[in-house]
Design an enzyme around this catalytic site. Structure first.
Site, PDB file in Angstrom:
ATOM      1  N   HIS A 189       0.827  -1.217   0.000  1.00 61.09           N
ATOM      2  CA  HIS A 189       0.000   0.000   0.000  1.00 61.09           C
ATOM      3  C   HIS A 189       0.861   1.266   0.000  1.00 61.09           C
ATOM      4  O   HIS A 189       0.434   2.312  -0.483  1.00 61.09           O
ATOM      5  CB  HIS A 189      -0.929   0.024   1.225  1.00 61.09           C
ATOM      6  CG  HIS A 189      -2.060  -0.949   1.136  1.00 61.09           C
ATOM      7  ND1 HIS A 189      -3.207  -0.703   0.406  1.00 61.09           N
ATOM      8  CD2 HIS A 189      -2.220  -2.188   1.672  1.00 61.09           C
ATOM      9  CE1 HIS A 189      -4.029  -1.739   0.510  1.00 61.09           C
ATOM     10  NE2 HIS A 189      -3.447  -2.658   1.272  1.00 61.09           N
ATOM     11  N   ASP A 196      -7.222  -2.772  -1.361  1.00 59.85           N
ATOM     12  CA  ASP A 196      -8.134  -3.649  -0.633  1.00 59.85           C
ATOM     13  C   ASP A 196      -9.499  -3.452  -1.271  1.00 59.85           C
ATOM     14  O   ASP A 196      -9.942  -2.309  -1.436  1.00 59.85           O
ATOM     15  CB  ASP A 196      -8.202  -3.257   0.849  1.00 59.85           C
ATOM     16  CG  ASP A 196      -6.882  -3.514   1.567  1.00 59.85           C
ATOM     17  OD1 ASP A 196      -6.056  -4.278   1.025  1.00 59.85           O
ATOM     18  OD2 ASP A 196      -6.674  -2.947   2.654  1.00 59.85           O
ATOM     19  N   TYR A 224      -6.823 -15.595   5.909  1.00 55.73           N
ATOM     20  CA  TYR A 224      -5.529 -14.975   6.194  1.00 55.73           C
ATOM     21  C   TYR A 224      -5.791 -13.923   7.276  1.00 55.73           C
ATOM     22  O   TYR A 224      -6.793 -13.199   7.197  1.00 55.73           O
ATOM     23  CB  TYR A 224      -4.964 -14.317   4.924  1.00 55.73           C
ATOM     24  CG  TYR A 224      -3.557 -13.770   5.101  1.00 55.73           C
ATOM     25  CD1 TYR A 224      -2.446 -14.603   5.026  1.00 55.73           C
ATOM     26  CD2 TYR A 224      -3.360 -12.411   5.366  1.00 55.73           C
ATOM     27  CE1 TYR A 224      -1.161 -14.103   5.205  1.00 55.73           C
ATOM     28  CE2 TYR A 224      -2.074 -11.898   5.547  1.00 55.73           C
ATOM     29  CZ  TYR A 224      -0.984 -12.759   5.469  1.00 55.73           C
ATOM     30  OH  TYR A 224       0.276 -12.256   5.654  1.00 55.73           O
ATOM     31  N   HIS A 227      -7.983 -10.475   7.160  1.00 56.03           N
ATOM     32  CA  HIS A 227      -8.466 -10.313   5.785  1.00 56.03           C
ATOM     33  C   HIS A 227      -9.803 -11.013   5.564  1.00 56.03           C
ATOM     34  O   HIS A 227     -10.076 -11.524   4.479  1.00 56.03           O
ATOM     35  CB  HIS A 227      -7.417 -10.801   4.775  1.00 56.03           C
ATOM     36  CG  HIS A 227      -6.277  -9.840   4.618  1.00 56.03           C
ATOM     37  ND1 HIS A 227      -5.364  -9.614   5.609  1.00 56.03           N
ATOM     38  CD2 HIS A 227      -5.943  -9.006   3.593  1.00 56.03           C
ATOM     39  CE1 HIS A 227      -4.484  -8.701   5.209  1.00 56.03           C
ATOM     40  NE2 HIS A 227      -4.811  -8.310   3.991  1.00 56.03           N
ATOM     41  N   ASP A 229     -12.711  -9.418   5.885  1.00 56.68           N
ATOM     42  CA  ASP A 229     -13.748  -8.491   5.409  1.00 56.68           C
ATOM     43  C   ASP A 229     -13.337  -7.754   4.143  1.00 56.68           C
ATOM     44  O   ASP A 229     -13.978  -6.798   3.720  1.00 56.68           O
ATOM     45  CB  ASP A 229     -14.131  -7.494   6.518  1.00 56.68           C
ATOM     46  CG  ASP A 229     -12.967  -6.594   6.921  1.00 56.68           C
ATOM     47  OD1 ASP A 229     -11.825  -6.847   6.448  1.00 56.68           O
ATOM     48  OD2 ASP A 229     -13.188  -5.655   7.692  1.00 56.68           O
ATOM     49  N   HIS A 230     -12.248  -8.166   3.525  1.00 55.80           N
ATOM     50  CA  HIS A 230     -11.849  -7.592   2.242  1.00 55.80           C
ATOM     51  C   HIS A 230     -10.841  -8.520   1.580  1.00 55.80           C
ATOM     52  O   HIS A 230     -10.342  -9.445   2.219  1.00 55.80           O
ATOM     53  CB  HIS A 230     -11.228  -6.202   2.425  1.00 55.80           C
ATOM     54  CG  HIS A 230      -9.887  -6.217   3.112  1.00 55.80           C
ATOM     55  ND1 HIS A 230      -9.744  -6.270   4.484  1.00 55.80           N
ATOM     56  CD2 HIS A 230      -8.623  -6.208   2.618  1.00 55.80           C
ATOM     57  CE1 HIS A 230      -8.453  -6.272   4.814  1.00 55.80           C
ATOM     58  NE2 HIS A 230      -7.741  -6.242   3.694  1.00 55.80           N
ATOM     59  N   HIS A 232      -7.197  -8.300  -0.347  1.00 55.40           N
ATOM     60  CA  HIS A 232      -6.056  -7.441  -0.674  1.00 55.40           C
ATOM     61  C   HIS A 232      -5.430  -7.987  -1.954  1.00 55.40           C
ATOM     62  O   HIS A 232      -5.129  -9.168  -2.048  1.00 55.40           O
ATOM     63  CB  HIS A 232      -5.042  -7.475   0.483  1.00 55.40           C
ATOM     64  CG  HIS A 232      -3.690  -6.927   0.118  1.00 55.40           C
ATOM     65  ND1 HIS A 232      -3.250  -5.688   0.555  1.00 55.40           N
ATOM     66  CD2 HIS A 232      -2.693  -7.427  -0.644  1.00 55.40           C
ATOM     67  CE1 HIS A 232      -2.032  -5.470   0.063  1.00 55.40           C
ATOM     68  NE2 HIS A 232      -1.663  -6.507  -0.664  1.00 55.40           N
TER      69      HIS A 232
HETATM   70 ZN   LIG Z   1      -4.205  -4.481   1.860  1.00 48.01          ZN
END
Ligand SMILES: [Zn+2]
Length: 258
Positions: A189, A196, A224, A227, A229-230, A232
């Protein structure tokens, strides 16, 4: 090239103002090329140059499973394969040669600032509510360029998910923002190479699985840590400025990935 195109667009606009010829100007080819970038020759294997590089940025999301398209200005088998997949995804003749129909589709997909039509710099640049591309390890122009490349891959992923909205919940984060949200110290990022995402219509597992055929060398999703709720996605393989090796890293155990 870009300066010339912009200048031409500006002149066309100025000419349109005094008269009643606005409709004619809007319908002209210059408007179709939308002030971002105009290709002037067909591209196929063996060709090289800035026009190839510009094309590669826009088809990099159509890499083969687990692969990437190198943005090196050389039209090789990797680029031809991506062009073919782009063409079939949009219902064009899939011959791997970028000609007028392929370029017309790209013009149709891109905005005048060269971003693909369903994503914007603003959306990729909302880290901790602040704008701007500075404060990361790279120059702001390099970071912004990475964000553009990320967006073209997201546009391909979005198409792969049936052209339904895909929401970016976090894009570029400067160093301060990244530590504020507890991001990894060398997070993609920071470089503009990550996003994301979540979808209103597809499950996170479907998003993560589909991302495997859209040029993302980093994918982390359900199962993971942090992670659930989204998803990446990132381009760590192309990132030569980070501390990680240029290899693929996928993990979404709940989706049987990684
Ligand atoms: Zn991310």
């Amino acid at each position: 090239m870009r300066v010339n195109t912009l200048k031409r667009a500006a002149v066309a606009f100025a000419l349109a103002l005094p008269g009643a010829a606005i409709a004619t100007v809007v319908a002209a080819p210059a408007a179709q090329a939308d002030g971002c970038y105009t290709w002037t020759r067909n591209l196929y294997q063996g060709r090289s140059g800035e026009d190839v590089r510009q094309l590669q940025i826009r088809v990099a999301g159509w890499a083969a499973y687990g692969a990437i398209v190198r943005i090196d200005g050389r039209y090789g088998p990797e680029t031809a394969g991506a062009v073919k997949r782009f063409q079939s995804a949009y219902g064009l003749r899939a011959d791997g040669i970028a000609g007028p129909q392929t370029f017309a589709k790209i013009y149709n997909l891109q905005d005048s600032d060269c971003t693909p039509k369903h994503f914007s710099y603003t959306e990729l640049d909302n880290g901790c509510g602040k704008g701007g591309w500075s404060g990361g390890p790279l120059s702001s122009s390099a970071t912004r360029e990475n964000a553009l490349r990320t967006m073209w891959k997201l546009e391909a992923l979005r198409r792969g998910l049936g052209d339904k909205p895909l929401y970016v919940t976090s894009g570029f984060r400067n160093i301060a923002c990244n530590s504020q949200v507890g991001g990894a110290s060398d997070s993609q990022h920071l470089y503009g190479t990550a996003a994301d995402v979540k979808s209103g219509t597809s499950s996170l597992c479907r998003v993560a699985r589909t991302a495997r055929t859209h040029g993302f060398s980093g994918i982390f999703g359900p199962g993971y840590p942090d992670h659930d709720d989204h998803v990446h996605v990132d381009s760590r393989r192309e990132n030569n400025s980070d501390r990680t090796s240029n290899s693929k890293s996928w993990s979404a155990p709940d989706c049987e990935i990684g």
